[in-house]
Design a protein around this motif. Structure first.
Motif, mmCIF file in Angstrom:
data_model
loop_
_atom_site.group_PDB
_atom_site.id
_atom_site.type_symbol
_atom_site.label_atom_id
_atom_site.label_comp_id
_atom_site.label_asym_id
_atom_site.label_seq_id
_atom_site.Cartn_x
_atom_site.Cartn_y
_atom_site.Cartn_z
ATOM 1 N N ARG A 169 -1.954 0.883 -17.192
ATOM 2 C CA ARG A 169 -1.194 2.079 -16.507
ATOM 3 C C ARG A 169 -1.244 3.470 -17.481
ATOM 4 N N ILE A 220 -0.705 -4.834 -18.262
ATOM 5 C CA ILE A 220 -0.682 -3.917 -17.439
ATOM 6 C C ILE A 220 -0.204 -2.641 -17.853
ATOM 7 N N LEU A 221 0.672 -2.615 -18.907
ATOM 8 C CA LEU A 221 1.024 -1.442 -19.413
ATOM 9 C C LEU A 221 -0.166 -0.637 -20.022
ATOM 10 N N ASN A 267 11.946 -6.703 -12.830
ATOM 11 C CA ASN A 267 10.513 -6.825 -12.854
ATOM 12 C C ASN A 267 9.971 -5.617 -12.499
ATOM 13 N N GLY A 268 9.091 -4.754 -13.179
ATOM 14 C CA GLY A 268 8.664 -3.570 -13.290
ATOM 15 C C GLY A 268 7.189 -3.596 -12.253
ATOM 16 N N VAL A 269 6.460 -4.862 -12.022
ATOM 17 C CA VAL A 269 5.322 -5.009 -11.581
ATOM 18 C C VAL A 269 5.626 -5.127 -10.016
ATOM 19 N N ILE A 326 10.609 -1.963 -6.175
ATOM 20 C CA ILE A 326 11.280 -1.715 -7.383
ATOM 21 C C ILE A 326 12.546 -0.864 -7.419
ATOM 22 N N ALA A 382 5.864 1.722 -18.226
ATOM 23 C CA ALA A 382 6.710 0.847 -17.303
ATOM 24 C C ALA A 382 7.051 1.183 -16.018
ATOM 25 N N LEU A 433 13.263 -2.174 -17.161
ATOM 26 C CA LEU A 433 11.786 -2.536 -16.328
ATOM 27 C C LEU A 433 10.813 -3.404 -17.452
ATOM 28 N N GLU A 434 10.456 -4.494 -16.946
ATOM 29 C CA GLU A 434 9.770 -5.383 -17.584
ATOM 30 C C GLU A 434 8.457 -5.462 -17.036
ATOM 31 N N VAL A 435 7.461 -5.386 -17.888
ATOM 32 C CA VAL A 435 5.983 -5.147 -17.378
ATOM 33 C C VAL A 435 5.266 -5.812 -18.511
#
Length: 190
Positions: free
Chosen positions: A124, A120-121, A171-173, A179, A12, A114-116
């Motif tokens: 990453r 995407i996680l 929002n972690g994106v 951010i 995240a 942090l929301e992802v």
């Protein structure tokens, strides 16, 4: 003094944001991953036990983690606060953390989650795996296990802090600096 729980699933961006928050606020970084690596590097029994669980993609038992965290809090003097990265991971750990901090006349200022999205996680973590040399960053099955463990076992910690009116979701994106700006806005409101 700020005592912040930086929360989110693997990948995240907690580590990236923690570094920036430490510089800005003069906080002491308390990362269970770092504690595990320290104990592993020193060849301690706790370190070897933690490695076994981490390599399988599972959570390290509470009593092992809590012992490491208590040692770090007790030995750290003259800090502006702590940023908890990767801890607490269970409601029992959150309760133990509150009790520990209370013994030191401190409390959690807030949790920033942090929301992802999961896809995407996964991207990453795989990207990080190219340089981290962590077994659990390179294997799809282990990555999926880590995300599932987070959803099943760790996500309820957010409810615990929400019940104390200490949870803020972000929002972690996006761009790291954007951010970070959102996170600092939350911290500055404490």
């Amino acid at each position: 003094m700020y005592n912040i729980v930086l929360f989110g699933p693997p990948g995240a961006g907690k580590g990236t944001q923690s570094e920036k928050l430490i510089q800005k606020y003069g906080l002491t970084h308390l990362s269970t991953g770092d504690l595990f690596r320290k104990h592993l590097g020193e060849g301690t029994e706790l370190g070897l036990l933690a490695k076994k669980y981490m390599n399988e993609g599972h959570l390290v038992p509470d009593e092992v983690v809590i012992g490491m965290v208590e040692d770090k809090i007790s030995e750290t003097k003259d800090t502006h606060g702590f940023i908890f990265d990767g801890f607490p991971r269970t409601t029992a750990q959150a309760e133990a953390l509150d009790k520990m901090l209370g013994n030191h006349k401190m409390e959690i200022s807030g949790m920033i989650a942090l929301e992802v999205p999961q896809e995407i996680l996964k991207e990453r973590i795989k990207e990080r795996g190219k340089t981290s040399n962590r077994v659990d960053d390179q294997d799809d099955a282990k990555i999926n296990t880590r995300i599932k463990v987070y959803l099943d076992e760790t996500l309820p910690v957010a409810d615990y802090y929400s019940g104390q009116n200490k949870l803020t979701k972000i929002n972690g994106v996006g761009k790291i600096e954007e951010i970070f700006a959102e996170i600092t806005s939350v911290i500055d409101s404490y």
